[in-house]
Design a protein around this motif. Sequence first.
Motif: not given
Length: 75
Positions: A61-62, A65-67
């Motif tokens: 999930l991280k 979100i943080y690409t």
Amino acid sequence: MKWIDSLRHYFEKHGFAVSSRFADKLGISVSNVRLFFIYISFVTLGFSFGIYLTLAFLLRLKDMIYTKRNSVFDL
């Protein structure tokens, strides 16, 4: 025994890399992290496997979100 090898190969290929990411973060060997999960799963009767799957889900999930984007035009 062939199905055991194919099952092991599947989990090695699709294991979400949780152990390796934690080992990189902590600066220790990947095998030590894997052994920790194995030993703790025997002690807690499988509760650590649930923790492992939860951490794998949160890491994925991280990542979604943080690409990291290289430029403004990657939006």
